[in-house]
Write a protein that holds these residues in place. Structure first.
Motif, PDB file in Angstrom:
ATOM      1  N   GLU A  17       0.839  -1.185   0.000  1.00 44.47           N
ATOM      2  CA  GLU A  17       0.000   0.000   0.000  1.00 44.47           C
ATOM      3  C   GLU A  17       0.882   1.246   0.000  1.00 44.47           C
ATOM      4  O   GLU A  17       1.825   1.346   0.735  1.00 44.47           O
ATOM      5  CB  GLU A  17      -0.901  -0.004   1.251  1.00 44.47           C
ATOM      6  CG  GLU A  17      -1.862  -1.172   1.261  1.00 44.47           C
ATOM      7  CD  GLU A  17      -2.866  -1.116   0.144  1.00 44.47           C
ATOM      8  OE1 GLU A  17      -3.090  -0.012  -0.362  1.00 44.47           O
ATOM      9  OE2 GLU A  17      -3.396  -2.162  -0.233  1.00 44.47           O
ATOM     10  N   HIS A 275      -1.190  -4.747  -6.372  1.00 46.76           N
ATOM     11  CA  HIS A 275      -1.495  -3.463  -5.734  1.00 46.76           C
ATOM     12  C   HIS A 275      -2.565  -2.715  -6.527  1.00 46.76           C
ATOM     13  O   HIS A 275      -3.534  -2.186  -5.952  1.00 46.76           O
ATOM     14  CB  HIS A 275      -0.226  -2.620  -5.631  1.00 46.76           C
ATOM     15  CG  HIS A 275      -0.463  -1.215  -5.188  1.00 46.76           C
ATOM     16  ND1 HIS A 275      -0.696  -0.868  -3.882  1.00 46.76           N
ATOM     17  CD2 HIS A 275      -0.519  -0.052  -5.898  1.00 46.76           C
ATOM     18  CE1 HIS A 275      -0.889   0.439  -3.784  1.00 46.76           C
ATOM     19  NE2 HIS A 275      -0.770   0.957  -5.006  1.00 46.76           N
ATOM     20  N   GLU A 278      -5.979  -4.337  -6.135  1.00 48.21           N
ATOM     21  CA  GLU A 278      -6.536  -4.045  -4.821  1.00 48.21           C
ATOM     22  C   GLU A 278      -7.094  -2.633  -4.771  1.00 48.21           C
ATOM     23  O   GLU A 278      -8.159  -2.383  -4.176  1.00 48.21           O
ATOM     24  CB  GLU A 278      -5.461  -4.237  -3.751  1.00 48.21           C
ATOM     25  CG  GLU A 278      -5.905  -3.945  -2.325  1.00 48.21           C
ATOM     26  CD  GLU A 278      -6.985  -4.907  -1.821  1.00 48.21           C
ATOM     27  OE1 GLU A 278      -7.627  -4.571  -0.798  1.00 48.21           O
ATOM     28  OE2 GLU A 278      -7.192  -5.977  -2.435  1.00 48.21           O
ATOM     29  N   GLU A 279      -6.388  -1.683  -5.394  1.00 50.66           N
ATOM     30  CA  GLU A 279      -6.885  -0.313  -5.457  1.00 50.66           C
ATOM     31  C   GLU A 279      -8.184  -0.245  -6.243  1.00 50.66           C
ATOM     32  O   GLU A 279      -9.115   0.478  -5.868  1.00 50.66           O
ATOM     33  CB  GLU A 279      -5.825   0.597  -6.100  1.00 50.66           C
ATOM     34  CG  GLU A 279      -4.618   0.871  -5.213  1.00 50.66           C
ATOM     35  CD  GLU A 279      -4.994   1.628  -3.966  1.00 50.66           C
ATOM     36  OE1 GLU A 279      -5.566   2.729  -4.086  1.00 50.66           O
ATOM     37  OE2 GLU A 279      -4.739   1.109  -2.869  1.00 50.66           O
ATOM     38  N   GLU A 280      -8.261  -0.966  -7.350  1.00 45.74           N
ATOM     39  CA  GLU A 280      -9.502  -0.994  -8.127  1.00 45.74           C
ATOM     40  C   GLU A 280     -10.650  -1.574  -7.303  1.00 45.74           C
ATOM     41  O   GLU A 280     -11.781  -1.085  -7.370  1.00 45.74           O
ATOM     42  CB  GLU A 280      -9.305  -1.824  -9.400  1.00 45.74           C
ATOM     43  CG  GLU A 280      -8.548  -1.101 -10.491  1.00 45.74           C
ATOM     44  CD  GLU A 280      -8.595  -1.863 -11.802  1.00 45.74           C
ATOM     45  OE1 GLU A 280      -8.598  -3.116 -11.757  1.00 45.74           O
ATOM     46  OE2 GLU A 280      -8.651  -1.216 -12.864  1.00 45.74           O
ATOM     47  N   ARG A 281     -10.366  -2.627  -6.550  1.00 47.98           N
ATOM     48  CA  ARG A 281     -11.404  -3.241  -5.718  1.00 47.98           C
ATOM     49  C   ARG A 281     -11.916  -2.247  -4.670  1.00 47.98           C
ATOM     50  O   ARG A 281     -13.123  -2.121  -4.450  1.00 47.98           O
ATOM     51  CB  ARG A 281     -10.849  -4.485  -5.031  1.00 47.98           C
ATOM     52  CG  ARG A 281     -11.892  -5.284  -4.256  1.00 47.98           C
ATOM     53  CD  ARG A 281     -11.246  -6.323  -3.361  1.00 47.98           C
ATOM     54  NE  ARG A 281     -10.451  -5.722  -2.312  1.00 47.98           N
ATOM     55  CZ  ARG A 281     -10.975  -5.190  -1.201  1.00 47.98           C
ATOM     56  NH1 ARG A 281     -12.286  -5.173  -1.019  1.00 47.98           N
ATOM     57  NH2 ARG A 281     -10.182  -4.664  -0.292  1.00 47.98           N
ATOM     58  N   LYS A 282     -11.002  -1.513  -4.044  1.00 50.00           N
ATOM     59  CA  LYS A 282     -11.398  -0.526  -3.039  1.00 50.00           C
ATOM     60  C   LYS A 282     -12.223   0.597  -3.659  1.00 50.00           C
ATOM     61  O   LYS A 282     -13.222   1.048  -3.075  1.00 50.00           O
ATOM     62  CB  LYS A 282     -10.161   0.047  -2.356  1.00 50.00           C
ATOM     63  CG  LYS A 282      -9.443  -0.927  -1.442  1.00 50.00           C
ATOM     64  CD  LYS A 282      -8.225  -0.263  -0.812  1.00 50.00           C
ATOM     65  CE  LYS A 282      -7.491  -1.221   0.108  1.00 50.00           C
ATOM     66  NZ  LYS A 282      -6.293  -0.572   0.705  1.00 50.00           N
ATOM     67  N   ASN A 283     -11.803   1.050  -4.842  1.00 48.77           N
ATOM     68  CA  ASN A 283     -12.537   2.132  -5.501  1.00 48.77           C
ATOM     69  C   ASN A 283     -13.941   1.688  -5.908  1.00 48.77           C
ATOM     70  O   ASN A 283     -14.906   2.453  -5.812  1.00 48.77           O
ATOM     71  CB  ASN A 283     -11.760   2.614  -6.730  1.00 48.77           C
ATOM     72  CG  ASN A 283     -10.486   3.343  -6.355  1.00 48.77           C
ATOM     73  OD1 ASN A 283     -10.376   3.893  -5.259  1.00 48.77           O
ATOM     74  ND2 ASN A 283      -9.515   3.358  -7.258  1.00 48.77           N
ATOM     75  N   LYS A 284     -14.042   0.461  -6.366  1.00 44.37           N
ATOM     76  CA  LYS A 284     -15.352  -0.063  -6.748  1.00 44.37           C
ATOM     77  C   LYS A 284     -16.265  -0.170  -5.524  1.00 44.37           C
ATOM     78  O   LYS A 284     -17.457   0.152  -5.584  1.00 44.37           O
ATOM     79  CB  LYS A 284     -15.209  -1.431  -7.410  1.00 44.37           C
ATOM     80  CG  LYS A 284     -16.525  -2.003  -7.938  1.00 44.37           C
ATOM     81  CD  LYS A 284     -16.297  -3.321  -8.646  1.00 44.37           C
ATOM     82  CE  LYS A 284     -17.594  -3.821  -9.276  1.00 44.37           C
ATOM     83  NZ  LYS A 284     -18.686  -3.970  -8.275  1.00 44.37           N
ATOM     84  N   LYS A 285     -15.719  -0.600  -4.416  1.00 44.68           N
ATOM     85  CA  LYS A 285     -16.505  -0.700  -3.194  1.00 44.68           C
ATOM     86  C   LYS A 285     -16.987   0.683  -2.742  1.00 44.68           C
ATOM     87  O   LYS A 285     -18.132   0.841  -2.311  1.00 44.68           O
ATOM     88  CB  LYS A 285     -15.677  -1.342  -2.077  1.00 44.68           C
ATOM     89  CG  LYS A 285     -16.464  -1.636  -0.806  1.00 44.68           C
ATOM     90  CD  LYS A 285     -15.611  -2.337   0.224  1.00 44.68           C
ATOM     91  CE  LYS A 285     -16.446  -2.720   1.449  1.00 44.68           C
ATOM     92  NZ  LYS A 285     -17.085  -1.544   2.066  1.00 44.68           N
ATOM     93  N   LYS A 286     -16.135   1.698  -2.869  1.00 45.41           N
ATOM     94  CA  LYS A 286     -16.543   3.045  -2.520  1.00 45.41           C
ATOM     95  C   LYS A 286     -17.688   3.524  -3.395  1.00 45.41           C
ATOM     96  O   LYS A 286     -18.648   4.148  -2.917  1.00 45.41           O
ATOM     97  CB  LYS A 286     -15.358   3.999  -2.656  1.00 45.41           C
ATOM     98  CG  LYS A 286     -14.302   3.880  -1.561  1.00 45.41           C
ATOM     99  CD  LYS A 286     -13.184   4.862  -1.776  1.00 45.41           C
ATOM    100  CE  LYS A 286     -12.100   4.711  -0.724  1.00 45.41           C
ATOM    101  NZ  LYS A 286     -10.975   5.670  -0.948  1.00 45.41           N
ATOM    102  N   ASP A 289     -20.873   1.872  -2.422  1.00 48.34           N
ATOM    103  CA  ASP A 289     -21.410   2.333  -1.134  1.00 48.34           C
ATOM    104  C   ASP A 289     -22.070   3.697  -1.231  1.00 48.34           C
ATOM    105  O   ASP A 289     -22.774   4.109  -0.302  1.00 48.34           O
ATOM    106  CB  ASP A 289     -20.293   2.385  -0.097  1.00 48.34           C
ATOM    107  CG  ASP A 289     -19.787   1.002   0.283  1.00 48.34           C
ATOM    108  OD1 ASP A 289     -20.524   0.025   0.028  1.00 48.34           O
ATOM    109  OD2 ASP A 289     -18.663   0.892   0.829  1.00 48.34           O
TER     110      ASP A 289
END
Length: 290
Positions: A17, A275, A278-286, A289
């Protein structure tokens, strides 16, 4: 002296990260002097504006300009979009600052480039850099006037033309001042370093995006983003040190990356890919939400 003698190099984990070229569409830019990032210094009047903060400028070679077709429609557009007398030195100062340390540093050891001539003419492609017939220490950057016309015909052309010209010039100037492992450095790394400089001058164009479904050495912005990942993980000056290593040694992929990072390039790139995913996954989750 080892590559990271002063600062021990951490070993990345799986997910971490935090130069003859023909570049594709070139980047967007800001008004001269062209800001660089990092470092990011702010002015009192505009906290978002970045400025060049070196205590003194780098020494520059003789800079020349040539236009081989003043009748070309792009010629008038060129000289109303930029002032070469200020843009060319500004771009070169940024290139030198990102590839080297301070002008007085013992590590300021650029190639012996004695002059750079920027030539606008009719040709294929976008731009390329070469040595002159005189010797290789005199560089020529050839820039296609037709490309400027093509950019002017696109939407939002009033802002894109100037940005495009500055972006291409910056990329090509890197080829005048980067090391190439005694002519053994792979082209993908050469072009990646040039676009890494462009990226860190805040000159990335709107169409650039991180794509990790190919090899690390595809060059241009693809390799530039990988190099930025290494800079983020191993710290500022990582790419400066890499460029300096290319001055001293021939390129052997098995040893080049291991000597500097303790890992092979494929393992480093796999860390970058994971990495990014993982960033794409976090952005998609945001987004989900919201």
């Amino acid at each position: 002296m080892t590559f990271y003698e002063q600062t021990p190099v951490p070993r990345p984990i799986t997910i971490l990260e935090p130069p003859i070229s023909r570049p594709s569409d070139a980047p967007s830019a800001t008004q001269s002097p062209i800001p660089i990032h990092p470092p990011r210094d702010t002015t009192p009047n505009d906290p978002k504006r970045t400025t060049i903060s070196s205590p003194k400028p780098f020494p520059l070679p003789t800079l020349r300009l040539e236009n081989r077709n003043l009748n070309h429609p792009a010629s008038a557009l060129l000289f109303t979009s930029i002032n070469p007398a200020t843009v060319l030195p500004d771009c070169l100062q940024n290139v030198l600052r990102l590839l080297y340390h301070t002008p007085s540093s013992h590590s300021f050891t650029p190639p012996p480039t004695r002059s750079v001539t920027l030539i606008f003419r009719d040709m294929d492609g976008v731009a390329y850099t070469t040595g002159t017939d005189l010797d290789h220490d005199h560089k020529e950057i050839h820039f296609n006037l037709n490309h400027i016309s093509n950019v002017a015909s696109r939407p939002n052309s009033p802002t894109r033309v100037r940005d495009e010209i500055i972006g291409v010039i910056t990329h090509e100037l890197v080829h005048c001042y980067q090391w190439d492992a005694k002519h053994t450095c792979p082209g993908g790394l050469i072009e990646g370093i040039a676009d890494w400089v462009r990226l860190n001058c805040d000159l990335s164009p709107p169409h650039w995006k991180k794509e990790v479904d190919g090899a690390w050495d595809r060059g241009y912005q693809h390799t530039a983003y990988f190099l930025q990942y290494l800079e983020d993980i191993f710290g500022n000056s990582t790419i400066r040190h890499l460029n300096d290593h290319l001055r001293h040694h021939k390129y052997h992929q098995d040893s080049f990356w291991e000597e500097q990072f303790g890992l092979g390039v494929e393992e480093l790139y796999e860390g970058y890919v994971q990495h990014h995913k993982e960033e794409e996954r976090k952005n998609k989750k945001k987004q989900d939400d919201l």
